[in-house]
Write an enzyme that holds these catalytic residues in place. Structure first.
Site, PDB file in Angstrom:
ATOM      1  CG  HIS A 138      -1.793   1.184   1.340  1.00 28.71           C
ATOM      2  ND1 HIS A 138      -1.468   2.263   2.121  1.00 28.71           N
ATOM      3  CD2 HIS A 138      -2.965   1.487   0.738  1.00 28.71           C
ATOM      4  CE1 HIS A 138      -2.420   3.179   2.000  1.00 28.71           C
ATOM      5  NE2 HIS A 138      -3.341   2.723   1.172  1.00 28.71           N
ATOM      6  CB  CYS A 170      -5.075   0.604 -15.208  1.00 25.05           C
ATOM      7  SG  CYS A 170      -6.274  -0.454 -14.415  1.00 25.05           S
TER       8      CYS A 170
END
Lengths: 873, 873
Positions: free
Chosen positions: A455, A830
């Site tokens: 993250h 993406c």
């Protein structure tokens, strides 16, 4: 005929050529090449890598014919130099160097090989300079001692270096004869004390020992590690080059120098370098007697002119910036080495485009020359390479650039300090979406856990701020507001610097070098565009990111993550109200308040993109990511929501999942709470409608995430179409929009034909697709993936470079099936892989329409896409 | 010509046939079929489903030609019955029934339609029995009132039912005329008070109203819900059958009855049923005046003989057990209905194999007739269907069977009570592997969360004990040792009963029916084996499970999960020592102690399987599953391991993962701790060697889990081969074994060709493969999957029935690629899907070698495999 192990070079007796690096090493091949070009290199010969490999395959013995061959070549050298190896009266000295592409401690060159008391004496007499002879002898002993006899270089430093007096610069070369004799004595005593074996007196023996030791070094642990790092094969072997000495430390018109054909820092087209007068070698013990190369022009204009001509010749020959080592021996210029110059990204780019203008290289060559990942460097501040630093620890360089600030351990503390205009570095065990507001205001992020796609890494790369992740030895103690790192305690407000490019954590505030965008960069991008076939978009979640992305050349937004918009302090409460609503009515009220906020977000993003396509992904993460189960947070929220903390805690706990990655997220949220997706679709369409009314162009592409079954897509599409009809009817305006999906689950790829019937576009989400195809949670891969890479189970980190056989195959299936039913289906990529050079080659070959990456990586993706296309033709 | 909406039946004027169920409904089609067979059915006609659909498509109006058609058919009926509809002197009465395949509250039959004061009077006169007329009139009013006029049935019950005096059985039929008149008066007063509209007096109007109301009922919410449940199409419509009345409540030689052609409980071949003398209908308000059908043989031997003949005729005709409704009207036998009899699994099996012996049906037909899932029922105790129960709650029937015991809330409490020989039911929010010892000793498991494939469900099915999972409204409070379930508090030691087949939670101890294995069952299995092509193995982890599996017909073990062996109280400490070891040496010591234990496990399993193949999966689950982070547990373990609780807690916390399903598990453990896999391989091979030495046959198949890259497989294989060589050299015995892998990640299927080069066998782990292919964690699917199924996003639960397009496609790719490089590659299936009938068809078509399921599902898989093969030919 026995195998040939030795190749001669010098004058017109050259054996071998530039392309024989595998056999002769980089150095040997370049020397023979230079000699063939008619450039003055001291003659010599190279012992091949095959000899080295023989050595290892035959229990550390040299090929039986080798010494004979060397003897023959020495004879040839003696003839050329009119001197004799080991001759007490007219001695020949040689340098011995390893042909590695990288330098190793203890594997440096040995100069002046052939010295012993007799040849030293003879050389002094011949040169009429006893000091010169003694100095060269001393230098030989230290070099041989360190490289062959295993004596630490530190011992010699104290002896050979003179303490410098303030204001009276002095070099090691202005000693008297007596002083040199004393130095020699000390060195010999050090050798007899520390050497692993006796110093050979016979020059031939010296040479043999040196060659054997260089070979042995090639299998040392350090060399192995470096080879691995550089990707050199273990059995490539190493070559050793033996070359007649020239002396830059003779009387006044002798120098040793180093020169770049252009500036390695800026790329400017003029000689760039330094030299020392009356000195042997440019590396060395005393650094402050260097002269800038311009001085040579004044002091030895003819030598300088000759140097310039040779530099030009070599650049024309190699078509690359060259870094040369030269010696002026009694006014005569010799070249010891040339190689491609290592330069900054700025310089590399400028040189590439300048060389096109100069007609030296083709546009194609210029585009191919700059490694795309280097482009990222020019947009991030860097730790000043000249700064003295104390690295506290090492982690992964998870997001490039550098920054400093005061250490904080919670997003709240980060916010507080930022409110006081203080710069902070946020230190966490690992980050979660709850930390976003803290990450937003921090200069950089340091985490103990997580990998290149954790993250923290993904978010900071998108934000363009540095991150060091998975810092080894970092233990964070949030309660006590401190962290331990390799024995050092970091407490709140301690200053630290992060080097997100190199993964270093540094104590204190280190000076940074700021980036700048250059015209050369723009020119390179223009050249790349001539070759590029696929389009590049950016992943951008805010109007600010959108603007940054456009600056970097993004041709649209390929991924706008709506959830990031939700983490703003004012909004999060509304989001939490929505999540924790007990009825559809309550949820509806919270959503009604979120609608104008989202609409405004989208309006601003559309404006920033001026009609370029903007792909907006509807809400994706599991709802519990918006909630904190931290007791004080729960209490605060309970108060705000006017419920009991106990009830709230239970409700939050019930949302926790065992495998959130595979849980109630993506369009599964849409299926169970259609009102959320309806609100988002409405916000997008109303924003677009508003701009269309003002005659502005918009191209929204609404993307439904985590579809695994066409039925999910159909339902969500239906809601969007219903909202669109309402918005269009109400405003009387026709709004252009597309509806598509992210293909990020294997099942979606396998049933792409069904989905393509309904969808306007596919965008492959390679991060999640990699996780599910490989069954690896990137958040949990720290326990085994580093080991896998180290052991070669995986050649590459599949979260960095696309796994072509598995994930790539699924993408291929998805594209084929999709295009089978809809030929014009728009295909995008993406995931993180969109900016990885090798992955781009795969996407280019697949003929996708675009790839989309974080704004700061757009340029490198643009360049990578051009290179991929060039390579494929 | 206008569309035909009405079809006549009776005598030789039959229109339509048995296969016209879509048009005439099940009832209408069976009546015309019976009539065509020459069986006495009262004549009548059926209004088609097309009329019903017309009704809905045209705003609740009947087709304009319908009433005319009905009038014509009534005329036909009047001729046949020699009476007239609505005639005051010689009235015709009809019954009206809905042709649904299921009964609905408020949609029952209307008998005696046509009654009004005039026809009642005339009927009384004609039959010379005024009481009969009044009773029939009263019954008509209550039925019409409830079905057409919307009056609750309860109102009438109080009026028409007489309180029964003890010891003096009485029926509603022995009232006097005055009493019946009073009853009629009360019913009429109830109607005028509660009816939604007035009672029509004209029989034709009564009929029209009845038809319209039946049609309307078809679109009621209840009917919709039931249709969905039964899988009936919404627009299939409903037929209405109108039939001349016959009266089972005339003088003494009239009866109404119900009969099965064989025993629905045991399958015995004799009539089975009951009847009432002088009664109308078999359903009804008073239940205790039924006579067993044998009584009819004594009382009306000729009627009984005729009944028997017709039963035989119908069974021969339909080749299935039949359930008939009959009426004897003044000594004459009429049949009102026949349909396939619903029977127990025992009965169904016996009838199927008996009918083969009787020459009624083929072997193939017998095998096809028994739904495989029914087989499971016969091996589990069941809640006695006759018992009066109070269901406290409803969950998923996650593991079939029934059990009772005292409620406990922790595995420890379960153990304690079990030690005192008490039966317990373990109640948990959800179970984890740490609960295994409690689950082992519990009679059944009740959980608040989790689905059909949650840990609790999978483990209990393997154990063959009942489980109710995801019980709605269950809140477990472990601390206070109690649970709340829909307002009832269950405290420790409260008795509860679980019905794991039906998903019910019942208060108290309910009598259970115990299972028995029958010769019919064996005969069915023998028949199935004649058709079956693929082999069936069991998932069994212990010698006991292995023996059970063989009893059920397993042809090997397809999945032996070694980790389950680790949860035993004595062993778990060793396992924890191994996990928490700080050095390879410490780990080695723990492993050394585990080796003989594992070796013994394998020895016993091999013995039980007597040379049948045993596939043993090396350690698979993430290590933290073996550790509890519960503070008192940590303290206890810390004491045992002699470390501080704080350190231990941190170590345990560091093993926790965000997505354990995608974490450090499977062969990733093997890669990072090769010594664990080596120990397991050695234990397997030493066990096998020991038995080979004794001349016993063994066929171990060592399976490496969670492979995603052939490099993982190669490494693990290498270690196993090294251990094998050592074991074989040491013992001098050649051990037969295979090394293969579980294909449970998409990447493994996509690169199956590479893996097949190395592997002896593939076993597709469809549970995990489903999770990764769909991106759905079965543990977290509770938040959306039930909704998906309800809304039809997924037609089937993909964890129950294989998702053919996604997961199936990957399996196909895996098999194709695998067999391409290794034609004889052994292919197995070892997920939950292996016992699902529809999934088996897919596996059979793929020509896998075997499927492997939990022992208790082996029989149904064996049968399912036979059926799949029959269907495919």
């Amino acid at each position: 005929m026995s195998k040939k192990y030795v190749y001669f070079f010098g004058g017109d007796e050259n054996e071998g050529a530039a392309d024989m690096q595998n056999l002769l090493g980089e150095k040997g091949a370049s020397l023979v090449d230079m000699a063939s070009l008619g450039i003055d290199v001291p003659p010599g010969f190279t012992i091949t890598t095959e000899a080295c490999n023989y050595f290892f395959k035959n229990d550390f013995t040299l090929p039986p014919t080798l010494l004979g061959e060397i003897r023959t070549r020495l004879n040839q050298l003696e003839k050329k130099t009119d001197s004799r190896f080991g001759d007490p009266e007219n001695p020949l000295f040689v340098s011995v160097r390893l042909g590695t592409p990288f330098s190793l401690p203890g594997m440096g060159a040995i100069l002046n090989l052939g010295f012993n008391p007799e040849t030293a004496n003879g050389f002094g007499v011949k040169m009429l300079d006893e000091c010169l002879a003694l100095e060269c002898y001393a230098r030989f002993l230290t070099m041989f001692g360190e490289t062959v006899l295993g004596v630490k270089g530190d011992y010699f430093d104290a002896v050979i270096t003179r303490q410098k007096e303030p204001e009276t610069p002095s070099t090691g070369t202005d000693r008297t004869k007596a002083e040199w004799q004393s130095v020699l004595k000390k060195i010999k005593s050090l050798l007899s004390k520390h050497a692993t074996s006796a110093l050979p007196v016979d020059p031939m023996q010296q040479l043999q020992r040196a060659i054997e030791m260089y070979f042995r070094h090639w299998k040392s642990d350090t060399a192995k590690a470096l080879r691995k790092f550089k990707g050199t094969e273990d059995d490539s072997g190493v070559a050793v080059t033996v070359q007649a000495m020239v002396f830059g430390n003779k009387a006044e018109n002798s120098v040793s120098g180093n020169v770049f054909t252009r500036s390695p820092a800026t790329g400017e087209r003029k000689l760039f370098g330094e030299y020392r007068v009356k000195a042997q070698g440019v590396g060395g013990v005393i650094n402050d007697d260097f002269q800038p190369i311009d001085q040579l022009k004044k002091d030895m204009p003819e030598v300088f002119e000759s140097l310039e001509k040779t530099c030009q010749k070599l650049e024309n020959h190699y078509q690359k910036i060259q870094e040369l080592e030269f010696v002026v021996d009694s006014g005569k210029l010799y070249f010891l080495q040339t190689r491609s110059g290592q330069c900054t990204a700025f310089s590399e780019i400028k040189i590439a485009v300048d060389m096109v203008t100069e007609g030296l290289i083709s546009k194609r060559e210029a585009v191919m020359r700059v490694p795309p990942e280097r482009l990222e460097q020019i947009f991030h501040p860097m730790v000043d390479p000249k700064a003295k630093i104390k690295a506290l620890g090492q982690g992964l360089g998870a997001s490039p650039g550098a920054a400093f600030g005061k250490a904080v351990f919670t997003p709240e503390a980060a916010q507080e300090h930022a409110d006081r205009k203080e710069k902070v570095i946020l230190i966490r065990a690992e980050t979660t979406p709850e930390d976003i507001h803290g990450m937003n205001v921090a200069q950089g992020i340091l985490t103990a856990k997580g990998g290149m796609t954790s993250h923290a890494a993904v978010v900071t790369r998108a934000m363009g701020k540095p991150c060091v992740a998975a810092c080894a030895g970092l233990v964070v103690d949030v309660k006590r507001k401190r962290a331990h790192l390799n024995g050092v305690m970091i407490t709140e407000k301690d200053s630290i610097t992060l080097d997100g490019t190199g993964g270093r954590v540094i104590a204190g505030e280190i000076p940074l070098i700021q980036p700048r965008m250059t015209s050369s960069f723009s020119r390179l991008m223009t050249l790349a565009a001539e070759f590029r076939k696929i389009s590049v978009r950016a992943n951008a979640d805010t109007p600010h990111d959108a603007l940054v992305a456009r600056e970097f050349g993004a041709e649209g937004i390929g991924l706008c993550r709506t959830e990031h918009m939700f983490f703003n302090t004012e909004r999060i409460l509304l989001v939490r109200r929505m999540i924790l609503a007990n009825s559809e009515k309550e949820r509806g009220e919270a959503l009604k308040k979120l609608l104008p906020i989202q609409r405004n977000d989208f309006t601003e993003i559309f404006k920033a993109m001026e009609g370029l396509p903007v792909t907006i992904r509807l809400l994706d993460p599991p709802l519990h990511e918006f909630l904190s189960s931290e007791p004080t947070e729960v209490k605060r929220l309970a108060k705000e929501l006017n419920v009991s903390a106990g009830t709230l805690a239970k409700q939050i706990a019930s949302l926790r999942e065992i495998n959130p990655m595979l849980g109630h997220r993506g369009c599964r949220l849409g299926m169970t709470y259609p009102e959320i997706y309806r609100m988002q679709a409405r916000a997008i369409l109303e924003a677009a409608g508003k701009l269309v009314k003002k005659n502005l162009r918009v191209a929204p592409e609404i993307m439904i995430p985590l579809v695994s079954h066409v039925a999910e897509f159909k339902r969500a599409k239906q809601w969007i179409l219903e909202e669109a009809e309402e918005v269009q009817n109400k405003s009387g305006i026709k709004i252009p929009f597309k509806i598509g999906t992210m293909i990020e689950l294997p099942r979606a790829a396998l049933t792409a034909d069904e989905i393509a019937e309904e969808a306007d576009f596919f965008s492959f989400g390679t991060n999640d697709l990699t996780q599910t195809t490989l069954g690896i949670s990137r958040d949990d891969s720290g326990g085994f993936l580093p080991y896998y890479l180290e052991q070669g189970v995986w050649d590459d980190d599949p979260f960095v470079t696309l796994d072509k056989k598995g994930v790539g195959r699924l993408i291929q299936i998805g594209v084929e099936k999709g295009k089978l039913v809809k030929k014009k289906l728009q295909i995008g990529i993406c995931g993180e892989h969109a900016a990885d050079t090798r992955s781009i080659e795969f996407f280019n070959a697949l003929e996708v329409d675009y790839i989309s990456c974080s704004p700061f990586r757009v340029s490198s993706a643009l360049l990578g896409a051009a290179q991929a296309q060039i390579k494929s033709t």
